[in-house]
Design an enzyme around this catalytic site. Structure first.
Site, PDB file in Angstrom:
ATOM      1  N   ASP A   9       1.160  -0.972   0.029  1.00 49.87           N
ATOM      2  CA  ASP A   9      -0.258   0.300   0.049  1.00 49.87           C
ATOM      3  C   ASP A   9       0.737   0.993   0.071  1.00 49.87           C
ATOM      4  OD1 ASP A   9      -2.685   1.715   0.294  1.00 49.87           O
ATOM      5  OD2 ASP A   9      -1.933   1.555   2.820  1.00 49.87           O
ATOM      6  N   LEU A  10       0.717   2.496   0.027  1.00 46.23           N
ATOM      7  CA  LEU A  10       0.885   3.639   0.057  1.00 46.23           C
ATOM      8  C   LEU A  10       1.593   4.790   0.914  1.00 46.23           C
ATOM      9  CD1 LEU A  10       3.039   5.622  -2.208  1.00 46.23           C
ATOM     10  CD2 LEU A  10       1.090   6.180  -2.961  1.00 46.23           C
ATOM     11  N   ASP A  11      -0.135   4.773   0.864  1.00 44.95           N
ATOM     12  CA  ASP A  11      -0.575   5.872   1.994  1.00 44.95           C
ATOM     13  C   ASP A  11      -0.612   5.058   3.007  1.00 44.95           C
ATOM     14  OD1 ASP A  11      -0.487   8.037   0.476  1.00 44.95           O
ATOM     15  OD2 ASP A  11      -2.549   7.631   0.092  1.00 44.95           O
ATOM     16  N   THR A  17       1.605  10.357   3.695  1.00 46.51           N
ATOM     17  CA  THR A  17       0.502  11.256   3.180  1.00 46.51           C
ATOM     18  C   THR A  17      -0.608  11.607   4.298  1.00 46.51           C
ATOM     19  OG1 THR A  17       0.063   9.705   2.370  1.00 46.51           O
ATOM     20  CG2 THR A  17       1.562  11.335   0.968  1.00 46.51           C
ATOM     21  N   LYS A  45      -9.027   6.348   5.890  1.00 46.95           N
ATOM     22  CA  LYS A  45      -7.227   5.980   5.702  1.00 46.95           C
ATOM     23  C   LYS A  45      -7.893   4.666   5.113  1.00 46.95           C
ATOM     24  CE  LYS A  45      -3.652   6.707   8.921  1.00 46.95           C
ATOM     25  NZ  LYS A  45      -2.997   5.893  10.316  1.00 46.95           N
ATOM     26  N   SER A 114      -2.084   0.859  -4.577  1.00 45.70           N
ATOM     27  CA  SER A 114      -3.055   1.879  -3.034  1.00 45.70           C
ATOM     28  C   SER A 114      -3.949   1.917  -4.244  1.00 45.70           C
ATOM     29  CB  SER A 114      -1.803   3.115  -3.654  1.00 45.70           C
ATOM     30  OG  SER A 114      -2.820   4.529  -3.637  1.00 45.70           O
ATOM     31  N   ALA A 115      -5.433   2.759  -3.192  1.00 45.17           N
ATOM     32  CA  ALA A 115      -6.288   2.661  -3.436  1.00 45.17           C
ATOM     33  C   ALA A 115      -6.420   4.531  -4.084  1.00 45.17           C
ATOM     34  CB  ALA A 115      -7.298   4.043  -1.910  1.00 45.17           C
ATOM     35  N   LYS A 145     -11.214  -0.447  -1.635  1.00 43.97           N
ATOM     36  CA  LYS A 145     -11.012  -1.315  -0.382  1.00 43.97           C
ATOM     37  C   LYS A 145     -12.206  -0.816   0.344  1.00 43.97           C
ATOM     38  CE  LYS A 145      -5.928  -0.657  -0.857  1.00 43.97           C
ATOM     39  NZ  LYS A 145      -4.971   0.392  -0.810  1.00 43.97           N
ATOM     40  N   GLU A 169      -0.083  -3.250   4.250  1.00 44.37           N
ATOM     41  CA  GLU A 169      -1.315  -2.096   4.840  1.00 44.37           C
ATOM     42  C   GLU A 169      -1.476  -1.459   6.274  1.00 44.37           C
ATOM     43  OE1 GLU A 169      -4.193  -1.059   1.721  1.00 44.37           O
ATOM     44  OE2 GLU A 169      -4.083  -0.531   3.843  1.00 44.37           O
ATOM     45  N   ASP A 170      -2.205  -0.769   5.512  1.00 43.99           N
ATOM     46  CA  ASP A 170      -2.560   0.307   6.857  1.00 43.99           C
ATOM     47  C   ASP A 170      -3.800   0.490   7.862  1.00 43.99           C
ATOM     48  OD1 ASP A 170      -2.734   2.179   5.313  1.00 43.99           O
ATOM     49  OD2 ASP A 170      -2.309   3.979   6.908  1.00 43.99           O
TER      50      ASP A 170
HETATM   51  P1  B16 Z   1      -6.541  10.164  -3.664  1.00 45.44           P
HETATM   52  P2  B16 Z   1      -3.523   3.987   0.565  1.00 45.44           P
HETATM   53  C1  B16 Z   1      -5.481   6.145   0.097  1.00 45.44           C
HETATM   54  O1  B16 Z   1      -4.095   6.112  -0.138  1.00 45.44           O
HETATM   55  C2  B16 Z   1      -5.341   7.250   1.497  1.00 45.44           C
HETATM   56  O2  B16 Z   1      -5.340   6.252   2.255  1.00 45.44           O
HETATM   57  C3  B16 Z   1      -6.802   7.795   1.237  1.00 45.44           C
HETATM   58  O3  B16 Z   1      -7.150   8.431   3.030  1.00 45.44           O
HETATM   59  C4  B16 Z   1      -6.549   8.706   0.851  1.00 45.44           C
HETATM   60  O4  B16 Z   1      -8.416   8.978   0.388  1.00 45.44           O
HETATM   61  C5  B16 Z   1      -7.180   7.744  -0.390  1.00 45.44           C
HETATM   62  O5  B16 Z   1      -5.932   6.647  -1.198  1.00 45.44           O
HETATM   63  C6  B16 Z   1      -7.626   8.380  -2.461  1.00 45.44           C
HETATM   64  O6  B16 Z   1      -5.973   9.493  -2.467  1.00 45.44           O
HETATM   65  O7  B16 Z   1      -7.340  11.485  -2.969  1.00 45.44           O
HETATM   66  O8  B16 Z   1      -5.082  10.222  -3.101  1.00 45.44           O
HETATM   67  O9  B16 Z   1      -6.516   9.973  -4.582  1.00 45.44           O
HETATM   68  O10 B16 Z   1      -3.575   4.484   1.736  1.00 45.44           O
HETATM   69  O11 B16 Z   1      -4.622   2.859  -0.742  1.00 45.44           O
HETATM   70  O12 B16 Z   1      -2.003   4.306  -0.372  1.00 45.44           O
HETATM   71 MG    MG Z   2      -3.031   2.983   3.444  1.00 43.94          MG
END
Ligand code: B16
Ligand code: MG
Length: 218
Positions: A9-11, A17, A45, A114-115, A145, A169-170
């Site tokens: 996962d990224l964030d 972030t 998240k 990542s989302a 997710k 994953e966090d």
């Molecule tokens: P964006 P991950 C997710 O990333 C974040 O945890 C979540 O807080 C955020 O709303 C989502 O990405 C969408 O991000 O606005 O940059 O498209 O944790 O799945 O890497």
């Molecule tokens: Mg994350």
């Protein structure tokens, strides 16, 4: 030894972030007279941008037009990107590179799951884009997710069976997605929150290479 697929996962896993998402969502919520707390930010998240805004509006008891909704989405993302723009490799979380470098040296499959729709840009900013053989992000999936689509697509692109994939994953939603995909789930964060994960660590500094070697053996 069979080649394994490691999906990151990224964030919250590679970079923190969440703090920038928090500032941008709070600014946006406050601009329409809604309070927004860190506790609420926790619940966003791993949740997509659209679903996050829907939740904030629900918490604030607001109903808005489609047009306003898309303007607010854009406003939030512009604010968020103003922080992302200043990122560099100093923001990679401690010991993430230790694990990544080991997996690359051992020639395992490395993917991002990542989302975020900004994932590629963030990986470029922190100079990790070339470490990832496969990138699946918010632009590539139709279901967020806890739906396992993002991880299933990553496994498919890596050409590695889901049983041989391991996810870092966090978020609770991300752990559930990994479990539904029949992958090994490794939670990064609070054990009480991420209790559904197969293994849990506070952060990558707690992950020994010997642990990774054991996983690879399985
Ligand atoms: P964006 P991950 C997710 O990333 C974040 O945890 C979540 O807080 C955020 O709303 C989502 O990405 C969408 O991000 O606005 O940059 O498209 O944790 O799945 O890497
Ligand atoms: Mg994350």
């Amino acid at each position: 030894m069979r080649k394994k697929g490691f999906i990151f996962d990224l964030d919250g896993v590679i970079v923190d972030t969440a703090k920038y998402h928090f500032i941008a969502w709070r600014n946006l919520a406050n601009s329409i007279d809604i309070d927004f707390t860190e506790l609420q930010n926790e619940q966003l998240k791993g949740v997509s941008r659209v679903k996050s805004l829907e939740k904030i509006l629900k918490w604030g008891g607001k109903e808005i037009s489609e047009n306003q909704f898309s303007n607010l989405m854009q406003q939030k993302n512009e604010d968020y990107l103003s922080h992302i723009d200043k990122m560099d490799n100093q923001e990679i979380l401690p010991d993430v590179c230790k694990v990544l470098d080991f997996l690359i040296k051992e020639k395992h499959g490395i993917a991002l799951g990542s989302a975020s729709k900004n994932a590629r840009m963030i990986l470029e900013k922190v100079n990790l884009i070339h470490q990832f053989e496969v990138i699946v992000d918010g632009n590539d999936v139709t279901k967020g997710k806890p739906n396992p689509e993002v991880f299933l697509n990553a496994a498919k692109e890596l050409n590695i069976h889901t049983n041989n994939c391991i996810v870092f994953e966090d978020s609770v939603a991300g752990i559930q997605a990994a479990n539904t995909a029949n992958m090994i789930s490794i939670g990064i964060g609070d054990a009480t929150v991420l209790h559904e994960a197969d293994y849990i660590f506070n952060d990558f500094t707690e992950i020994e290479i010997s642990f990774i070697k054991e996983l690879i053996k399985e």
